[in-house]
Design a protein around this motif. Structure first.
Motif, PDB file in Angstrom:
ATOM      1  N   ARG A 320       7.550 -69.428 -24.437  1.00  0.00           N
ATOM      2  CA  ARG A 320       8.521 -68.543 -25.083  1.00  0.00           C
ATOM      3  C   ARG A 320       8.231 -67.061 -24.858  1.00  0.00           C
ATOM      4  O   ARG A 320       9.014 -66.203 -25.263  1.00  0.00           O
ATOM      5  CB  ARG A 320       8.534 -68.810 -26.602  1.00  0.00           C
ATOM      6  N   LEU A 321       7.081 -66.731 -24.274  1.00  0.00           N
ATOM      7  CA  LEU A 321       6.633 -65.340 -24.296  1.00  0.00           C
ATOM      8  C   LEU A 321       6.962 -64.561 -23.032  1.00  0.00           C
ATOM      9  O   LEU A 321       7.226 -63.366 -23.087  1.00  0.00           O
ATOM     10  CB  LEU A 321       5.110 -65.281 -24.529  1.00  0.00           C
ATOM     11  N   ASP A 322       6.940 -65.218 -21.888  1.00  0.00           N
ATOM     12  CA  ASP A 322       7.053 -64.483 -20.626  1.00  0.00           C
ATOM     13  C   ASP A 322       8.446 -63.893 -20.443  1.00  0.00           C
ATOM     14  O   ASP A 322       9.452 -64.589 -20.593  1.00  0.00           O
ATOM     15  CB  ASP A 322       6.732 -65.406 -19.441  1.00  0.00           C
ATOM     16  N   GLY A 323       8.478 -62.624 -20.099  1.00  0.00           N
ATOM     17  CA  GLY A 323       9.735 -61.968 -19.754  1.00  0.00           C
ATOM     18  C   GLY A 323      10.622 -61.624 -20.930  1.00  0.00           C
ATOM     19  O   GLY A 323      11.699 -61.067 -20.744  1.00  0.00           O
ATOM     20  N   VAL A 324      10.182 -61.951 -22.142  1.00  0.00           N
ATOM     21  CA  VAL A 324      11.004 -61.652 -23.315  1.00  0.00           C
ATOM     22  C   VAL A 324      10.666 -60.250 -23.817  1.00  0.00           C
ATOM     23  O   VAL A 324       9.501 -59.884 -23.937  1.00  0.00           O
ATOM     24  CB  VAL A 324      10.747 -62.699 -24.425  1.00  0.00           C
ATOM     25  N   GLY A 325      11.700 -59.473 -24.111  1.00  0.00           N
ATOM     26  CA  GLY A 325      11.499 -58.124 -24.652  1.00  0.00           C
ATOM     27  C   GLY A 325      10.715 -57.237 -23.720  1.00  0.00           C
ATOM     28  O   GLY A 325       9.868 -56.462 -24.177  1.00  0.00           O
ATOM     29  N   ALA A 326      10.999 -57.335 -22.410  1.00  0.00           N
ATOM     30  CA  ALA A 326      10.207 -56.576 -21.441  1.00  0.00           C
ATOM     31  C   ALA A 326      10.562 -55.092 -21.487  1.00  0.00           C
ATOM     32  O   ALA A 326      11.728 -54.709 -21.592  1.00  0.00           O
ATOM     33  CB  ALA A 326      10.425 -57.128 -20.040  1.00  0.00           C
ATOM     34  N   LEU A 327       9.522 -54.290 -21.405  1.00  0.00           N
ATOM     35  CA  LEU A 327       9.660 -52.837 -21.413  1.00  0.00           C
ATOM     36  C   LEU A 327       9.001 -52.326 -20.150  1.00  0.00           C
ATOM     37  O   LEU A 327       7.864 -52.719 -19.851  1.00  0.00           O
ATOM     38  CB  LEU A 327       8.942 -52.296 -22.655  1.00  0.00           C
ATOM     39  N   THR A 328       9.715 -51.482 -19.399  1.00  0.00           N
ATOM     40  CA  THR A 328       9.079 -50.972 -18.181  1.00  0.00           C
ATOM     41  C   THR A 328       8.142 -49.826 -18.547  1.00  0.00           C
ATOM     42  O   THR A 328       8.287 -49.184 -19.582  1.00  0.00           O
ATOM     43  CB  THR A 328      10.119 -50.449 -17.176  1.00  0.00           C
ATOM     44  N   ARG A 329       7.216 -49.593 -17.649  1.00  0.00           N
ATOM     45  CA  ARG A 329       6.255 -48.527 -17.876  1.00  0.00           C
ATOM     46  C   ARG A 329       6.952 -47.168 -17.914  1.00  0.00           C
ATOM     47  O   ARG A 329       6.613 -46.292 -18.710  1.00  0.00           O
ATOM     48  CB  ARG A 329       5.226 -48.572 -16.742  1.00  0.00           C
ATOM     49  N   ALA A 330       7.978 -47.017 -17.061  1.00  0.00           N
ATOM     50  CA  ALA A 330       8.705 -45.740 -17.019  1.00  0.00           C
ATOM     51  C   ALA A 330       9.407 -45.486 -18.346  1.00  0.00           C
ATOM     52  O   ALA A 330       9.378 -44.371 -18.886  1.00  0.00           O
ATOM     53  CB  ALA A 330       9.717 -45.761 -15.874  1.00  0.00           C
ATOM     54  N   ASP A 331      10.035 -46.541 -18.909  1.00  0.00           N
ATOM     55  CA  ASP A 331      10.712 -46.383 -20.198  1.00  0.00           C
ATOM     56  C   ASP A 331       9.712 -46.066 -21.300  1.00  0.00           C
ATOM     57  O   ASP A 331       9.966 -45.237 -22.177  1.00  0.00           O
ATOM     58  CB  ASP A 331      11.494 -47.651 -20.552  1.00  0.00           C
ATOM     59  N   GLY A 346       0.999 -50.976 -19.157  1.00  0.00           N
ATOM     60  CA  GLY A 346       0.106 -50.408 -18.157  1.00  0.00           C
ATOM     61  C   GLY A 346      -0.248 -48.956 -18.388  1.00  0.00           C
ATOM     62  O   GLY A 346      -1.030 -48.389 -17.636  1.00  0.00           O
ATOM     63  N   LEU A 347       0.322 -48.341 -19.418  1.00  0.00           N
ATOM     64  CA  LEU A 347      -0.064 -46.959 -19.737  1.00  0.00           C
ATOM     65  C   LEU A 347      -1.494 -46.981 -20.276  1.00  0.00           C
ATOM     66  O   LEU A 347      -1.818 -47.785 -21.140  1.00  0.00           O
ATOM     67  CB  LEU A 347       0.873 -46.357 -20.787  1.00  0.00           C
ATOM     68  N   VAL A 464      11.608 -47.299 -29.274  1.00  0.00           N
ATOM     69  CA  VAL A 464      11.207 -48.066 -28.088  1.00  0.00           C
ATOM     70  C   VAL A 464      11.622 -49.528 -28.254  1.00  0.00           C
ATOM     71  O   VAL A 464      12.029 -50.189 -27.297  1.00  0.00           O
ATOM     72  CB  VAL A 464       9.676 -47.943 -27.880  1.00  0.00           C
ATOM     73  N   LEU A 465      11.545 -50.017 -29.498  1.00  0.00           N
ATOM     74  CA  LEU A 465      11.968 -51.399 -29.770  1.00  0.00           C
ATOM     75  C   LEU A 465      13.429 -51.588 -29.385  1.00  0.00           C
ATOM     76  O   LEU A 465      13.808 -52.615 -28.810  1.00  0.00           O
ATOM     77  CB  LEU A 465      11.755 -51.714 -31.259  1.00  0.00           C
ATOM     78  N   VAL A 466      14.253 -50.577 -29.683  1.00  0.00           N
ATOM     79  CA  VAL A 466      15.673 -50.656 -29.340  1.00  0.00           C
ATOM     80  C   VAL A 466      15.827 -50.866 -27.831  1.00  0.00           C
ATOM     81  O   VAL A 466      16.619 -51.697 -27.377  1.00  0.00           O
ATOM     82  CB  VAL A 466      16.391 -49.359 -29.780  1.00  0.00           C
ATOM     83  N   CYS A 467      15.020 -50.113 -27.062  1.00  0.00           N
ATOM     84  CA  CYS A 467      15.088 -50.225 -25.596  1.00  0.00           C
ATOM     85  C   CYS A 467      14.626 -51.609 -25.143  1.00  0.00           C
ATOM     86  O   CYS A 467      15.218 -52.209 -24.249  1.00  0.00           O
ATOM     87  CB  CYS A 467      14.225 -49.124 -24.992  1.00  0.00           C
ATOM     88  N   ALA A 468      13.585 -52.140 -25.775  1.00  0.00           N
ATOM     89  CA  ALA A 468      13.018 -53.430 -25.352  1.00  0.00           C
ATOM     90  C   ALA A 468      13.927 -54.603 -25.689  1.00  0.00           C
ATOM     91  O   ALA A 468      13.825 -55.659 -25.070  1.00  0.00           O
ATOM     92  CB  ALA A 468      11.648 -53.628 -25.993  1.00  0.00           C
ATOM     93  N   THR A 469      14.816 -54.451 -26.686  1.00  0.00           N
ATOM     94  CA  THR A 469      15.675 -55.575 -27.054  1.00  0.00           C
ATOM     95  C   THR A 469      16.908 -55.668 -26.174  1.00  0.00           C
ATOM     96  O   THR A 469      17.551 -56.709 -26.127  1.00  0.00           O
ATOM     97  CB  THR A 469      16.179 -55.448 -28.506  1.00  0.00           C
ATOM     98  N   ARG A 470      17.247 -54.591 -25.496  1.00  0.00           N
ATOM     99  CA  ARG A 470      18.484 -54.560 -24.720  1.00  0.00           C
ATOM    100  C   ARG A 470      18.503 -55.689 -23.686  1.00  0.00           C
ATOM    101  O   ARG A 470      17.495 -55.946 -23.040  1.00  0.00           O
ATOM    102  CB  ARG A 470      18.601 -53.202 -24.026  1.00  0.00           C
ATOM    103  N   ASP A 471      19.644 -56.366 -23.590  1.00  0.00           N
ATOM    104  CA  ASP A 471      19.841 -57.451 -22.619  1.00  0.00           C
ATOM    105  C   ASP A 471      19.061 -58.712 -22.933  1.00  0.00           C
ATOM    106  O   ASP A 471      19.018 -59.632 -22.124  1.00  0.00           O
ATOM    107  CB  ASP A 471      19.493 -56.981 -21.193  1.00  0.00           C
ATOM    108  N   ASN A 472      18.412 -58.757 -24.089  1.00  0.00           N
ATOM    109  CA  ASN A 472      17.739 -59.991 -24.490  1.00  0.00           C
ATOM    110  C   ASN A 472      18.675 -60.837 -25.342  1.00  0.00           C
ATOM    111  O   ASN A 472      19.740 -60.386 -25.762  1.00  0.00           O
ATOM    112  CB  ASN A 472      16.474 -59.663 -25.282  1.00  0.00           C
ATOM    113  N   LEU A 473      18.254 -62.067 -25.611  1.00  0.00           N
ATOM    114  CA  LEU A 473      19.076 -62.944 -26.434  1.00  0.00           C
ATOM    115  C   LEU A 473      18.854 -62.617 -27.904  1.00  0.00           C
ATOM    116  O   LEU A 473      17.721 -62.337 -28.318  1.00  0.00           O
ATOM    117  CB  LEU A 473      18.716 -64.407 -26.179  1.00  0.00           C
ATOM    118  N   LEU A 474      19.939 -62.671 -28.669  1.00  0.00           N
ATOM    119  CA  LEU A 474      19.835 -62.350 -30.090  1.00  0.00           C
ATOM    120  C   LEU A 474      18.794 -63.223 -30.811  1.00  0.00           C
ATOM    121  O   LEU A 474      18.010 -62.703 -31.610  1.00  0.00           O
ATOM    122  CB  LEU A 474      21.214 -62.474 -30.750  1.00  0.00           C
ATOM    123  N   PRO A 475      18.734 -64.544 -30.523  1.00  0.00           N
ATOM    124  CA  PRO A 475      17.722 -65.355 -31.219  1.00  0.00           C
ATOM    125  C   PRO A 475      16.293 -64.980 -30.852  1.00  0.00           C
ATOM    126  O   PRO A 475      15.363 -65.397 -31.542  1.00  0.00           O
ATOM    127  CB  PRO A 475      18.034 -66.788 -30.751  1.00  0.00           C
TER     128      PRO A 475
END
Lengths: 493, 162
Positions: A320-331, A346-347, A464-475
Motif C-alpha cells: 500500500r505504500l509505494d508511490g502513494v502521496g509522492a512528493l518531488t524533491r523540487a516541490d 532526498g533533501l 506541502v501535504l496539499v501538494c502531495a495529495t494531488r492526483d492521488n485517490l481519495l481513499p
C-alpha cells in the motif's frame, strides 16, 4: 537602511536585524536568498510607525531578519519569490490586516468566512465534485476541516480550513513576562511541547545575550530526543493503522507506551511537560537511573528492530505504500518542506546539524538510498531517524545529567558581550521537532514579551501535504495524512 | 508475520491485565474543542495493549449518532462551539458529557479571551470530570469504567448481565 554585524561562532550569534523601507522590502528579501539565506517565515507586528512586516532567513553563520514598516498597511508580496510564504502572508492579513500587494487572491486562512469562495480554490468543469470532511473526524484526532475537489476517486485539489482551535496563545503572551510567555508556548502543542519551549527559551536567551552551558545543552538535547522517540514510534504506528495493519499498529503503540513511561521515570511527566525553563535546567538523573534508562532503551531498540524487520515482509502493509502521496524533491524545496517529509524526498537538511546551542556533535541528517518522497520513504526515513535517536540517547545517558544554566556571551573569547544583543531585543531560534524545523521569534521589551511568533514544522508542512495529495485517490488520503502526521494544535496556536 | 504475532502475544502475557468486569458497554465519541493534542494522545493510548479499554466494553465510535458519552477535550474555542453543539444534538438519548482533561474542566486556561468560549459547563451539561494535564490512560480508563458501572442504574450503559 541599517545592518548590525557581529562576528562570532557560527550559529551562536544573535540574529542580525535589517530595517528597510517598504519599497526596499522585496529587494532586501531577494538579496537574502541570493546570499544563500533560506526562507524561515514571515510575520506581521506593530512597530512605532504602524504595521510592520518581518521576514526570517536562516544562514549557516547567523540568522537574518528583514523588517519593513508598512505605514499604509500595505507592502509588496514576496510569495512569488518564496512559495512557502503563502500561509504566512494570509495569516498576517487575517491577524493584523496587513495587505500584500500582488498576492492575488489573498484568501483568508485564520478567519472562517461562510462563503466558500473566500477560502477555496474554484473548481470548474464536468464531473468534479466536492467532498467535505471535519472539523470533527471519525477517530481520536484533532479538529480541522478538509474540502476535497474530486473527479471520480482522484483528488484534484484539497482546501484546508484549520485554525478551529485558534486559542490566540501568541497574542495572549504579549505584554507578559518572559517566564509567563513560556507557559503559553508550553500549551501550544502537547506532542511538540519540548521543541516549542526549547525554541522559545533559546530565542529569549539569544535576545538577552546568553548562551547555554554544557549541562544545559545536554539536558535539552536529551529531552528533545526523548520527544522525538515517542513521536516517531507513534507515527510508525499511525502509518500501520492508516492501512489497517493492526499488528504493526498495536506493536508500535506498545513501544510508544514504553517510551512515554521512560519519560515519566526520567522527567516526571509522560509528555515531558514543564521540563524546560528559561536559562536553566533542573533535570537531574543520577548514575543508576541513567544506566537503567540506557538498558531500557537498548531493550526497546532491539525489540523495535525485530518488529521493524517483520514489517518489511508484511506484503499487506508494503503493497500500500509505494508511490502513494509522492512528493518531488523540487516541490519539497520550492514549498519549504521540512523534517522527515523533506528528507524523504532526498533533501539533506536537518536543523540538528546546525544547532550550536544543543549537544549534537557532528550530526549527519538521515538519508535514504531510494528517496522516492512517497509514504514508503516517509516511513523508512523515520526508522533511520529512530536509529539515530537511540544512538544519541545512549550517548547522552552514558553520564549523569546535572542541572545547568547559561553564561553571558558566546562560547569563545572575543564574542559579543551581554547586553549587546539586547540592543535589538530580538531573538530567533530554530529547533528540529519530530515534524521538522520549528522557528521561534521573540521580541523582548524590558524582559517582557512584545511579540511572539512560532512557526512550527507542521505549519511549514501543511501546504506541502496539499501538494502531495494531488492526483492521488481519495481513499488514500488518510494514509498520506498519517505519513505526514502533522499537528493541528501547533498550527492553530 | 509469525515473529510479530509472537511478539504481541508475549507483550500481552507480560502486561497480564486483570480480567475485566464485563457489565455492559458504553460507546464513546471524542470531540477536540481546542486541546493541545495531549489528551488525544492519552485517550488513544488507553486502547493500547497496556490498558486495553475495549476489554471493559468501552469503545470509541465514529459518529455521535452511535455514542452514549461525548468526551470533550481542550479549552473550548469560539470556532468549535457550533460543531460541538451539533455533535451533542446528534446523540441519541440518554446521553452523557464528560470533560476530559484540565482544559475542558476549565482549570488554568490560557489564551486570548476573544477566542475562547469559556468552560464546557456553560455550553453542555457535564456529568463527568476527568482531571489531569493530560490525564494518564489509566486515569481515563478508571474514570470511564466507574462511569459505566454507576450508570447501569440510569440505563445508559447497555447492560449485558443480570
Amino acid at each position: 537602511m541599517s545592518t548590525r554585524h557581529v562576528s562570532i561562532v557560527p550559529g551562536l550569534a544573535p540574529a542580525a536585524v535589517e530595517y528597510v523601507r517598504a519599497r526596499e522590502w522585496r529587494m532586501a528579501c531577494e538579496r537574502q536568498s541570493g546570499a544563500g539565506g533560506r526562507f524561515c517565515g514571515l510575520f506581521a507586528g506593530r512597530g512605532p510607525m504602524g504595521l510592520q512586516a518581518n521576514c526570517v532567513f536562516a544562514h549557516a553563520d547567523q540568522d537574518h531578519v528583514v523588517c519593513a514598516s508598512a505605514p499604509g498597511g500595505e507592502i509588496d508580496t514576496i510569495v512569488d519569490l518564496f512559495a512557502a510564504a503563502e500561509w504566512d502572508e494570509r495569516e498576517a492579513h487575517d491577524c493584523y490586516g496587513l495587505r500584500f500587494d500582488g498576492h492575488e487572491p489573498l484568501r483568508s486562512l485564520i478567519d472562517h468566512p461562510a462563503e466558500p469562495d473566500a477560502w477555496t480554490v474554484p473548481i470548474h468543469g464536468h464531473d468534479a465534485y466536492r467532498v467535505a470532511v471535519g472539523p470533527i473526524h471519525a477517530g481520536v484526532i484533532e479538529s480541522g476541516h478538509f474540502l476535497f475537489a474530486v473527479v471520480g476517486e482522484r483528488i484534484l485539489h484539497l482546501d484546508l480550513r484549520l485554525f478551529y482551535k485558534h486559542r490566540g496563545l501568541q497574542i495572549a503572551a504579549e505584554g507578559r513576562s518572559l517566564a509567563e510567555g513560556l507557559r503559553h508556548v508550553q500549551r501550544v502543542c502537547g506532542a511538540c511541547a519540548v521543541t516549542n519551549t526549547v525554541a522559545y527559551a533559546q530565542a529569549c536567551e539569544s535576545a538577552l545575550g546568553f548562551t547555554p552551558d554544557r549541562q544545559l545543552r545536554q539536558a535539552r538535547t536529551l529531552l528533545l530526543e526523548l520527544e522525538r522517540l515517542y513521536n516517531h514510534l507513534n507515527d510508525i504506528s499511525a502509518i500501520c493503522a492508516g492501512v489497517g495493519f493492526a499488528p504493526g499498529a498495536t506493536a508500535f503503540a506498545g513501544f510508544k507506551e514504553r517510551a512515554q513511561r521512560l519519560n515519566q521515570r526520567l522527567s516526571g511527566h509522560r509528555f515531558l511537560f514543564d521540563t524546560v525553563a528559561l536559562g536553566a535546567s533542573t533535570l537531574r538523573i543520577g548514575q543508576a537511573d541513567a544506566l537503567a534508562a540506557r538498558e531500557e532503551l537498548a531493550a526497546l531498540h532491539q525489540e523495535e528492530g525485530r518488529v521493524w524487520r517483520e514489517l518489511q515482509f508484511a506484503a499487506s502493509l508494503q503493497d500500500r505504500l509505494d508511490g502513494v502521496g509522492a512528493l518531488t524533491r523540487a516541490d519539497a524545496e520550492r514549498l519549504g518542506a521540512t523534517g522527515p517529509v523533506a528528507r524523504a524526498t532526498g533533501l539533506r537538511h536537518d536543523t540538528r546539524s546546525e544547532s550550536p546551542r544543543l549537544a549534537y556533535r557532528s550530526f549527519t541528517p538521515a538519508t535514504l538510498l531510494r528517496a522516492t518522497g512517497d509514504v514508503s520513504a516517509r516511513l523508512n526515513v523515520r526508522q533511520i531517524e529512530l536509529e539515530q535517536t537511540f544512538a544519541i540517547l545512549d550517548q547522552l545517558l552514558s553520564s549523569r545529567v546535572t542541572p545547568g544554566g547559561v553564561k553571558p556571551g558566546g562560547a569563545e573569547p572575543g564574542d559579543f558581550k551581554p547586553g549587546d544583543a539586547a540592543l535589538t531585543g530580538l531573538g530567533v531560534a530554530r529547533v528540529e521537532s519530530p515534524r521538522g524545523e520549528t522557528v521561534c521569534v521573540v521580541k523582548t521589551d524590558r524582559r517582557a514579551v512584545e511579540r511572539l511568533h512560532l512557526r512550527t514544522g507542521s505549519y511549514a508542512n501543511w501546504p506541502v501535504l496539499v501538494c502531495a495529495t494531488r492526483d492521488n485517490l481519495l481513499p488514500d488520503f488518510p494514509l498520506i495524512n498519517k505519513s505526514f502526521e502533522l499537528c493541528y494544535a501547533c498550527v492553530d496556536r | 508475520m509469525f515473529v510479530l504475532l509472537r511478539h504481541l502475544g508475549r507483550v500481552r502475557r507480560e502486561i497480564a491485565l486483570p480480567r475485566a468486569q464485563r457489565c455492559g458497554s458504553l460507546a464513546l465519541r471524542h470531540v477536540d474543542a481546542g486541546s493541545c493534542n495531549g489528551c488525544e494522545h492519552e485517550l488513544a493510548a488507553s486502547a493500547n495493549p497496556y490498558y486495553d479499554l475495549q476489554r471493559h466494553g468501552l469503545g470509541i465510535v465514529a459518529s455521535p449518532r452511535h455514542a452514549d458519552v461525548l468526551l470533550v477535550t481542550g479549552q473550548i474555542t469560539t470556532r468549535m462551539v457550533d460543531p460541538l453543539r451539533r455533535a451533542y444534538d446528534a446523540m441519541p438519548e440518554p446521553r452523557l458529557v464528560a470533560a476530559l482533561g484540565d482544559c475542558a474542566i476549565g482549570h488554568n486556561t490560557l489564551g486570548d479571551p476573544a477566542q475562547l468560549a469559556g468552560p464546557l459547563e456553560g455550553i453542555l451539561p457535564v456529568s463527568l470530570r476527568i482531571p489531569g494535564c493530560p490525564p494518564t490512560p489509566q486515569q481515563i480508563a478508571d474514570a470511564l469504567v466507574d462511569l459505566m458501572l454507576s450508570s447501569r442504574s440510569s440505563k445508559i450503559a447497555r447492560c449485558g448481565c443480570p
